[in-house]
Design a protein around this motif. Structure first.
Motif, short mmCIF file in Angstrom:
data_model
loop_
_atom_site.label_atom_id
_atom_site.label_comp_id
_atom_site.label_asym_id
_atom_site.label_seq_id
_atom_site.Cartn_x
_atom_site.Cartn_y
_atom_site.Cartn_z
N PHE A 70 0.85 -1.18 0.00
CA PHE A 70 0.00 0.00 0.00
C PHE A 70 0.90 1.24 0.00
O PHE A 70 1.66 1.48 0.94
CB PHE A 70 -0.93 -0.01 1.22
N LYS A 71 0.79 2.03 -1.05
CA LYS A 71 1.70 3.14 -1.28
C LYS A 71 1.75 4.13 -0.12
O LYS A 71 2.82 4.58 0.28
CB LYS A 71 1.30 3.86 -2.57
N ARG A 72 0.59 4.47 0.46
CA ARG A 72 0.57 5.47 1.54
C ARG A 72 1.30 4.96 2.77
O ARG A 72 1.87 5.74 3.52
CB ARG A 72 -0.86 5.83 1.91
N ILE A 73 1.30 3.67 2.99
CA ILE A 73 2.00 3.12 4.14
C ILE A 73 3.50 3.04 3.85
O ILE A 73 4.32 3.43 4.67
CB ILE A 73 1.44 1.73 4.52
N ALA A 74 3.85 2.57 2.66
CA ALA A 74 5.26 2.43 2.30
C ALA A 74 5.97 3.78 2.30
O ALA A 74 7.12 3.89 2.72
CB ALA A 74 5.40 1.76 0.94
N LEU A 75 5.29 4.82 1.83
CA LEU A 75 5.90 6.15 1.74
C LEU A 75 5.67 6.99 2.99
O LEU A 75 6.16 8.11 3.08
CB LEU A 75 5.36 6.89 0.52
N ARG A 76 4.87 6.47 3.92
CA ARG A 76 4.52 7.19 5.15
C ARG A 76 3.95 8.57 4.81
O ARG A 76 4.39 9.59 5.31
CB ARG A 76 5.72 7.31 6.09
N ALA A 77 2.98 8.57 3.91
CA ALA A 77 2.41 9.81 3.38
C ALA A 77 1.41 10.47 4.33
O ALA A 77 1.02 11.60 4.11
CB ALA A 77 1.72 9.53 2.04
N CYS A 78 1.00 9.80 5.37
CA CYS A 78 0.02 10.37 6.30
C CYS A 78 0.69 11.45 7.14
O CYS A 78 1.85 11.34 7.51
CB CYS A 78 -0.56 9.27 7.19
N LYS A 79 -0.07 12.49 7.44
CA LYS A 79 0.47 13.63 8.18
C LYS A 79 0.53 13.40 9.69
O LYS A 79 1.39 13.93 10.36
CB LYS A 79 -0.36 14.88 7.91
N THR A 80 -0.42 12.65 10.22
CA THR A 80 -0.47 12.47 11.67
C THR A 80 -0.36 10.99 12.04
O THR A 80 -0.56 10.11 11.20
CB THR A 80 -1.79 13.01 12.25
N ASP A 81 -0.06 10.74 13.30
CA ASP A 81 0.01 9.36 13.79
C ASP A 81 -1.34 8.67 13.68
O ASP A 81 -1.42 7.49 13.36
CB ASP A 81 0.46 9.34 15.25
N GLN A 82 -2.41 9.43 13.95
CA GLN A 82 -3.76 8.84 13.90
C GLN A 82 -4.13 8.43 12.48
O GLN A 82 -4.70 7.35 12.27
CB GLN A 82 -4.79 9.82 14.43
N SER A 83 -3.80 9.25 11.49
CA SER A 83 -4.14 8.89 10.12
C SER A 83 -3.28 7.72 9.63
O SER A 83 -3.74 6.87 8.88
CB SER A 83 -4.01 10.09 9.18
N PHE A 84 -2.02 7.66 10.08
CA PHE A 84 -1.16 6.54 9.72
C PHE A 84 -1.69 5.25 10.33
O PHE A 84 -1.76 4.21 9.67
CB PHE A 84 0.28 6.80 10.18
N GLN A 85 -2.11 5.32 11.59
CA GLN A 85 -2.68 4.14 12.26
C GLN A 85 -3.97 3.72 11.55
O GLN A 85 -4.20 2.53 11.36
CB GLN A 85 -2.95 4.45 13.72
N ALA A 86 -4.79 4.69 11.15
CA ALA A 86 -6.03 4.36 10.44
C ALA A 86 -5.74 3.67 9.11
O ALA A 86 -6.43 2.72 8.74
CB ALA A 86 -6.84 5.63 10.22
N MET A 87 -4.69 4.12 8.41
CA MET A 87 -4.33 3.48 7.13
C MET A 87 -3.85 2.04 7.35
O MET A 87 -4.15 1.16 6.55
CB MET A 87 -3.24 4.28 6.42
N ILE A 88 -3.12 1.83 8.43
CA ILE A 88 -2.66 0.46 8.72
C ILE A 88 -3.85 -0.44 9.02
O ILE A 88 -3.92 -1.57 8.53
CB ILE A 88 -1.63 0.46 9.88
N HIS A 89 -4.83 0.06 9.79
CA HIS A 89 -6.02 -0.72 10.08
C HIS A 89 -6.82 -1.01 8.80
O HIS A 89 -7.30 -2.14 8.60
CB HIS A 89 -6.91 -0.01 11.10
N LEU A 90 -6.93 -0.01 7.95
CA LEU A 90 -7.65 -0.19 6.68
C LEU A 90 -6.94 -1.21 5.79
O LEU A 90 -7.58 -2.11 5.23
CB LEU A 90 -7.79 1.15 5.97
N ALA A 91 -5.62 -1.08 5.68
CA ALA A 91 -4.85 -2.02 4.85
C ALA A 91 -4.93 -3.43 5.41
O ALA A 91 -5.06 -4.40 4.66
CB ALA A 91 -3.41 -1.57 4.76
N ALA A 92 -4.89 -3.56 6.75
CA ALA A 92 -4.98 -4.89 7.36
C ALA A 92 -6.35 -5.51 7.09
O ALA A 92 -6.45 -6.71 6.84
CB ALA A 92 -4.75 -4.78 8.87
N ALA A 93 -7.41 -4.67 7.09
CA ALA A 93 -8.74 -5.19 6.78
C ALA A 93 -8.81 -5.66 5.33
O ALA A 93 -9.42 -6.70 5.03
CB ALA A 93 -9.78 -4.11 7.05
N VAL A 94 -8.20 -4.91 4.42
CA VAL A 94 -8.19 -5.30 3.02
C VAL A 94 -7.41 -6.60 2.83
O VAL A 94 -7.85 -7.52 2.13
CB VAL A 94 -7.61 -4.17 2.13
#
Length: 98
Positions: A70-94
């Protein structure tokens, strides 16, 4: 690593080959902990590892490889810790739904 595991009770350690050191392995053996460390190829004497723990290490390693697809996780494109954590949860669900 010793300051991180000092005064911490655990039954085993799962780690990458960067943590393959004689001092750490000696401390884990002294504690009676199961060892799930990927061994460095240049190690002269191969370690006796717990194969069941090593299977879990391999499973976790594969999961991180899938997360990095997942590109946003690999590049750490999220601005905040909360949005990064949310992306990890979303990617894990996928990944879990595949």
């Amino acid at each position: 690593v010793p300051p991180l595991i000092d005064n911490v009770e655990f039954g085993g350690l799962i780690a990458d080959k960067a943590f393959d050191s004689n001092a750490l392995v000696a401390e884990l053996n002294e504690r009676g902990a199961r060892i799930g460390i990927s061994q460095h190829p240049a190690r002269a004497l191969k370690l006796k590892i717990d194969h069941e723990t090593y299977k879990w290490r391999h499973l976790i390693e594969n999961f991180f490889c899938m997360l990095k697809e997942f590109k946003r996780i690999a590049l750490r494109a999220c601005k905040t810790d909360q949005s990064f954590q949310a992306m990890i949860h979303l990617a894990a669900a996928v990944i879990n739904s595949r």
